[in-house]
Design a protein around this motif. Structure first.
Motif, PDB file in Angstrom:
ATOM      1  N   PRO A  91     105.518   6.914  63.268  1.00  0.00           N
ATOM      2  CA  PRO A  91     106.947   6.668  63.753  1.00  0.00           C
ATOM      3  C   PRO A  91     107.660   5.502  63.638  1.00  0.00           C
ATOM      4  O   PRO A  91     106.950   4.291  63.635  1.00  0.00           O
ATOM      5  N   VAL A  92     108.871   5.413  63.198  1.00  0.00           N
ATOM      6  CA  VAL A  92     109.678   4.264  63.332  1.00  0.00           C
ATOM      7  C   VAL A  92     110.637   4.177  64.307  1.00  0.00           C
ATOM      8  O   VAL A  92     111.172   4.961  64.859  1.00  0.00           O
ATOM      9  N   GLU A  93     110.554   2.894  64.839  1.00  0.00           N
ATOM     10  CA  GLU A  93     111.495   2.333  66.035  1.00  0.00           C
ATOM     11  C   GLU A  93     112.606   1.444  65.725  1.00  0.00           C
ATOM     12  O   GLU A  93     112.129   0.313  65.256  1.00  0.00           O
ATOM     13  N   GLU A 101     116.074  -4.893  64.354  1.00  0.00           N
ATOM     14  CA  GLU A 101     114.700  -4.949  64.220  1.00  0.00           C
ATOM     15  C   GLU A 101     114.192  -3.371  63.874  1.00  0.00           C
ATOM     16  O   GLU A 101     114.478  -2.248  64.561  1.00  0.00           O
ATOM     17  N   VAL A 102     113.051  -3.244  63.140  1.00  0.00           N
ATOM     18  CA  VAL A 102     112.571  -1.917  62.727  1.00  0.00           C
ATOM     19  C   VAL A 102     111.029  -2.187  62.744  1.00  0.00           C
ATOM     20  O   VAL A 102     110.330  -2.962  61.954  1.00  0.00           O
ATOM     21  N   ARG A 103     110.381  -1.527  63.649  1.00  0.00           N
ATOM     22  CA  ARG A 103     108.801  -1.268  63.800  1.00  0.00           C
ATOM     23  C   ARG A 103     108.294   0.000  63.556  1.00  0.00           C
ATOM     24  O   ARG A 103     108.892   0.990  63.647  1.00  0.00           O
ATOM     25  N   SER A 104     107.239  -0.238  62.573  1.00  0.00           N
ATOM     26  CA  SER A 104     106.391   1.150  62.308  1.00  0.00           C
ATOM     27  C   SER A 104     105.312   0.786  61.801  1.00  0.00           C
ATOM     28  O   SER A 104     104.745  -0.256  61.124  1.00  0.00           O
ATOM     29  N   GLY A 105     104.250   1.431  62.804  1.00  0.00           N
ATOM     30  CA  GLY A 105     102.830   0.980  62.694  1.00  0.00           C
ATOM     31  C   GLY A 105     102.702  -0.435  63.226  1.00  0.00           C
ATOM     32  O   GLY A 105     103.022  -0.747  64.409  1.00  0.00           O
ATOM     33  N   GLY A 106     101.870  -1.174  62.438  1.00  0.00           N
ATOM     34  CA  GLY A 106     101.628  -2.722  62.867  1.00  0.00           C
ATOM     35  C   GLY A 106     102.897  -3.642  62.114  1.00  0.00           C
ATOM     36  O   GLY A 106     102.841  -4.727  62.548  1.00  0.00           O
TER      37      GLY A 106
END
Length: 322
Positions: A33-35, A44-49
């Motif tokens: 999932p993409v945050e 800021e974009v987070r996905s996995g690690g």
């Protein structure tokens, strides 16, 4: 490490709103999932690690609570809209050709493609704007008698520079690269001696027309600084669209070649756009960047440009004949 995600933000100054696009290269689509986090001065974009972040340019401040309309468009990325906290920096004043050329100053004309000197150390006594291309069509509305300008053309004298919408007219004097007695369309072409680029054409035995997309005009005190070709053409076309749309109250244009053939139709949508783009990784950058030849590693991870937004229709290869 290079960013796997690339950011593109299209800001409208008039409405103080922005469209944010988060893009991934096709080979790097995240499986987790993409945050997406939107802060006042950063993204800021987070996905996995993994985590990709970018700071916004100075003067651009978002209102995170106004985010809405998040959706994913196949082949393009994540889209969402957001309001600005305050108006973004004002656009730079458009530096028009008519304003940059002044009487009684010395100028040098360079070939934009290779930098070779085309016109050396020329002083203009008069710099005069030409009427629009179809000015003669309106003469009947101005005069109550037969057209006094029929079959008369405007030719610059020695020391004159006539400025048109997309060209300059100069007295050719003894220019070595100008054909002396043109006998056909082919013979009227003015060619750069070094790179053989077509710079303009002769319109009479003593008048030469230079295209504004092919020459760079600098003060004789300055020097030639090369600009990437696509960047230069974009800036000239944008400048022409701005000038014409304000002077003629129209937003639809055609771009024609020197042969009279129409190559593209353009509809100007808005001219108050501020674009912000991140470099991203090398793969996402090559796939998605809008201004690859302008945004260089030395300019930092994020670049911003004033831009025009247009709709266009190509008219080549037998497309859109109607």
């Amino acid at each position: 490490a290079g960013m796997a995600a690339a950011f593109l933000m299209e800001i409208r100054r008039a409405t103080q709103s922005a469209l944010l696009v988060v893009r991934y290269a096709a080979a790097e689509l995240p499986s987790a999932p993409v945050e997406v986090s939107v802060c006042a001065d950063s993204l800021e974009v987070r996905s996995g690690g993994s985590c990709d972040a970018a700071a916004l340019p100075a003067g651009v401040s978002l209102a995170p609570s106004s985010c809405r309309g998040l959706r994913r468009l196949r082949g393009d990325g994540l889209h969402l809209r957001v309001r600005l906290r305050r108006p973004p920096p004002a656009a730079d004043v458009v530096f028009t050709l008519r304003e940059s050329l002044k009487p009684n100053k010395n100028y040098i004309f360079y070939c934009q493609s290779c930098g070779d000197i085309v016109v050396n150390d020329r002083k203009f006594l008069r710099v005069l704007p030409l009427p629009s291309e179809n000015w003669s069509d309106l003469v009947e509305e101005w005069c109550c008698h037969p057209d006094p300008f029929a079959r008369r053309t405007l030719h610059p004298q020695h020391g004159d520079c006539f400025v048109g919408d997309t060209f300059l007219l100069l007295n050719s004097r003894n220019e070595s690269h100008v054909p002396e007695s043109p006998k056909s369309k082919e013979n009227t072409r003015v060619i750069c001696k070094r790179c053989k680029t077509m710079l303009g054409e002769t319109v009479s035995s003593g008048t030469i027309k230079y295209y504004v997309t092919e020459v760079v005009i600098q003060s004789a005190e300055g020097g030639f600084s090369p600009t990437p070709r696509s960047q230069f053409v974009q800036s000239i076309v944008a400048q022409c669209l701005l000038e014409l749309s304000s002077a003629k109250s129209t937003f639809r244009f055609t771009i024609k070649g020197d042969n009279g053939k129409t190559y593209i139709l353009i509809w100007l949508l808005n001219s108050d756009t501020l674009l912000i783009e991140s470099l991203g990784s090398s793969s996402s950058h090559s796939d998605f960047t809008l201004f690859g030849d302008i945004l260089t590693p030395s300019s930092g991870p994020v670049g911003s440009w004033n831009a025009l937004k247009v709709l266009y229709q190509p008219c080549i290869q037998c497309r859109n004949k109607e």
